[in-house]
Design a protein around this motif. Structure first.
Motif, mmCIF file in Angstrom:
data_model
loop_
_atom_site.group_PDB
_atom_site.id
_atom_site.type_symbol
_atom_site.label_atom_id
_atom_site.label_comp_id
_atom_site.label_asym_id
_atom_site.label_seq_id
_atom_site.Cartn_x
_atom_site.Cartn_y
_atom_site.Cartn_z
ATOM 1 N N GLU A 1 0.820 -1.218 0.000
ATOM 2 C CA GLU A 1 0.000 0.000 0.000
ATOM 3 C C GLU A 1 0.853 1.266 0.000
ATOM 4 O OE1 GLU A 1 -3.360 0.502 -0.240
ATOM 5 O OE2 GLU A 1 -3.503 -1.643 -0.638
ATOM 6 N N VAL A 2 1.890 1.297 0.832
ATOM 7 C CA VAL A 2 2.697 2.513 0.954
ATOM 8 C C VAL A 2 3.734 2.618 -0.163
ATOM 9 C CG1 VAL A 2 4.338 3.779 2.408
ATOM 10 C CG2 VAL A 2 2.287 2.762 3.423
ATOM 11 N N PHE A 3 4.557 1.599 -0.333
ATOM 12 C CA PHE A 3 5.663 1.706 -1.286
ATOM 13 C C PHE A 3 5.194 1.689 -2.739
ATOM 14 C CE2 PHE A 3 8.164 -0.352 2.314
ATOM 15 C CZ PHE A 3 8.610 0.867 2.798
ATOM 16 N N LEU A 4 4.280 0.825 -3.077
ATOM 17 C CA LEU A 4 3.852 0.727 -4.470
ATOM 18 C C LEU A 4 2.748 1.709 -4.809
ATOM 19 C CD1 LEU A 4 3.977 -3.135 -5.017
ATOM 20 C CD2 LEU A 4 5.701 -1.431 -5.561
ATOM 21 N N ARG A 5 1.681 1.711 -4.030
ATOM 22 C CA ARG A 5 0.535 2.570 -4.363
ATOM 23 C C ARG A 5 0.776 4.040 -4.021
ATOM 24 N NH1 ARG A 5 -4.974 -0.797 -3.216
ATOM 25 N NH2 ARG A 5 -4.578 -2.400 -4.778
ATOM 26 N N GLU A 6 1.146 4.301 -2.764
ATOM 27 C CA GLU A 6 1.300 5.697 -2.331
ATOM 28 C C GLU A 6 2.533 6.353 -2.943
ATOM 29 O OE1 GLU A 6 2.516 7.998 1.758
ATOM 30 O OE2 GLU A 6 1.066 6.366 1.954
ATOM 31 N N GLN A 7 3.694 5.675 -2.847
ATOM 32 C CA GLN A 7 4.943 6.295 -3.282
ATOM 33 C C GLN A 7 5.302 5.975 -4.730
ATOM 34 O OE1 GLN A 7 7.872 5.160 -0.327
ATOM 35 N NE2 GLN A 7 7.026 6.585 1.174
ATOM 36 N N GLY A 8 4.634 5.018 -5.338
ATOM 37 C CA GLY A 8 4.901 4.680 -6.735
ATOM 38 C C GLY A 8 6.302 4.138 -6.974
ATOM 39 N N CYS A 9 6.844 3.373 -6.013
ATOM 40 C CA CYS A 9 8.188 2.811 -6.177
ATOM 41 C C CYS A 9 8.255 1.981 -7.456
ATOM 42 C CB CYS A 9 8.561 1.935 -4.986
ATOM 43 S SG CYS A 9 8.855 2.880 -3.492
ATOM 44 N N THR A 10 9.391 2.074 -8.114
ATOM 45 C CA THR A 10 9.560 1.423 -9.411
ATOM 46 C C THR A 10 10.253 0.071 -9.320
ATOM 47 O OG1 THR A 10 11.638 2.613 -9.725
ATOM 48 C CG2 THR A 10 9.640 3.635 -10.611
ATOM 49 N N GLU A 11 10.692 -0.333 -8.134
ATOM 50 C CA GLU A 11 11.390 -1.611 -7.987
ATOM 51 C C GLU A 11 10.492 -2.628 -7.306
ATOM 52 O OE1 GLU A 11 15.252 -1.185 -6.279
ATOM 53 O OE2 GLU A 11 15.773 0.438 -7.630
ATOM 54 N N GLU A 12 10.819 -3.893 -7.493
ATOM 55 C CA GLU A 12 10.050 -4.979 -6.903
ATOM 56 C C GLU A 12 10.063 -4.863 -5.387
ATOM 57 O OE1 GLU A 12 10.055 -9.837 -6.993
ATOM 58 O OE2 GLU A 12 11.163 -8.740 -8.515
ATOM 59 N N GLU A 13 8.892 -4.930 -4.786
ATOM 60 C CA GLU A 13 8.776 -4.800 -3.338
ATOM 61 C C GLU A 13 9.167 -6.096 -2.624
ATOM 62 O OE1 GLU A 13 8.069 -4.358 0.562
ATOM 63 O OE2 GLU A 13 8.649 -2.896 -0.908
ATOM 64 N N LEU A 14 8.667 -7.217 -3.070
ATOM 65 C CA LEU A 14 8.980 -8.491 -2.434
ATOM 66 C C LEU A 14 10.202 -9.068 -3.137
ATOM 67 C CD1 LEU A 14 5.338 -9.807 -2.032
ATOM 68 C CD2 LEU A 14 6.777 -8.726 -0.302
ATOM 69 N N ASP A 15 11.354 -8.970 -2.466
ATOM 70 C CA ASP A 15 12.648 -9.225 -3.108
ATOM 71 C C ASP A 15 13.338 -10.508 -2.636
ATOM 72 O OD1 ASP A 15 13.361 -8.556 -0.535
ATOM 73 O OD2 ASP A 15 14.564 -6.820 -1.099
ATOM 74 N N TRP A 16 12.659 -11.367 -1.931
ATOM 75 C CA TRP A 16 13.191 -12.621 -1.404
ATOM 76 C C TRP A 16 14.098 -12.440 -0.204
ATOM 77 C CZ3 TRP A 16 10.658 -16.800 -2.861
ATOM 78 C CH2 TRP A 16 10.011 -16.784 -4.088
ATOM 79 N N ARG A 17 14.532 -11.230 0.108
ATOM 80 C CA ARG A 17 15.402 -11.013 1.280
ATOM 81 C C ARG A 17 14.627 -11.260 2.581
ATOM 82 N NH1 ARG A 17 20.254 -8.051 0.866
ATOM 83 N NH2 ARG A 17 20.664 -9.353 2.669
ATOM 84 N N ASP A 18 13.310 -11.097 2.537
ATOM 85 C CA ASP A 18 12.490 -11.342 3.724
ATOM 86 C C ASP A 18 12.653 -12.762 4.255
ATOM 87 O OD1 ASP A 18 11.078 -8.808 3.857
ATOM 88 O OD2 ASP A 18 10.043 -9.449 2.044
ATOM 89 N N LEU A 19 12.859 -13.705 3.355
ATOM 90 C CA LEU A 19 12.893 -15.120 3.714
ATOM 91 C C LEU A 19 14.238 -15.595 4.244
ATOM 92 C CD1 LEU A 19 10.473 -14.779 1.660
ATOM 93 C CD2 LEU A 19 10.789 -17.180 1.199
#
Length: 155
Positions: A23-41
């Motif tokens: 909601e924040v990074f993609l929709r609100e801020q319009g980030c151009t990079e992939e949000e889910l980057d596998w580093r979470d895991l």
């Protein structure tokens, strides 16, 4: 405040952290990079979750679970000082202005204050990190279409 590794998170916690970041990074801020980057895991990644009910007035939360704020801490051998990297710091718009990001940072510093910490701050938020002991290093750069600056907090 909840601090867990990926394999300790419940499905609902995974859902609400992914929803907030999206909601924040993609929709609100319009980030151009992939949000889910596998580093979470990664086994060493720590997820700091501040549930909305911890920030709500009595009786204010109802319905679906939600997060008021979140961040993650990565182990990154490429980071300065061979240390930890704070990232994905995010606060739900309904909970902003209450010092929640500072609470999350304080929890990380309490746990890892004896280690060097690095982050890539959105330029407009650099003051928040400076108050927590981070100092800018280098020049501003573009990350995901947003101006950032690298900041470091020594051990």
């Amino acid at each position: 405040m909840i601090v867990k590794h990926w394999d300790e998170l419940t499905p609902v916690e995974v859902y609400v952290l992914a929803r907030l970041r999206t909601e924040v990074f993609l929709r609100e801020q319009g980030c151009t990079e992939e949000e889910l980057d596998w580093r979470d895991l990664e086994a060493t990644t720590e997820h700091y979750l501040l549930p909305a009910e911890e920030d709500a007035a009595p009786g204010e939360t109802a319905g679906h679970p939600a997060l008021a704020a979140y961040l993650r801490v990565l182990t990154d051998p490429d980071a300065e000082g061979d240390g930890l990297v704070i990232g994905r710091v995010v606060t739900d718009p309904a909970h902003r202005g209450k010092g929640l990001a500072s609470r999350l940072l304080a929890a990380v510093i309490e746990r890892h204050g004896d280690e060097p910490l690095l982050l890539h701050a959105q330029v407009y938020a650099a003051g928040l990190y400076a108050k927590a002991g981070f100092a800018p290093v280098g020049e501003e750069f573009d990350e995901a279409g947003i101006p950032h600056i690298t900041m470091v907090r020594p051990a």
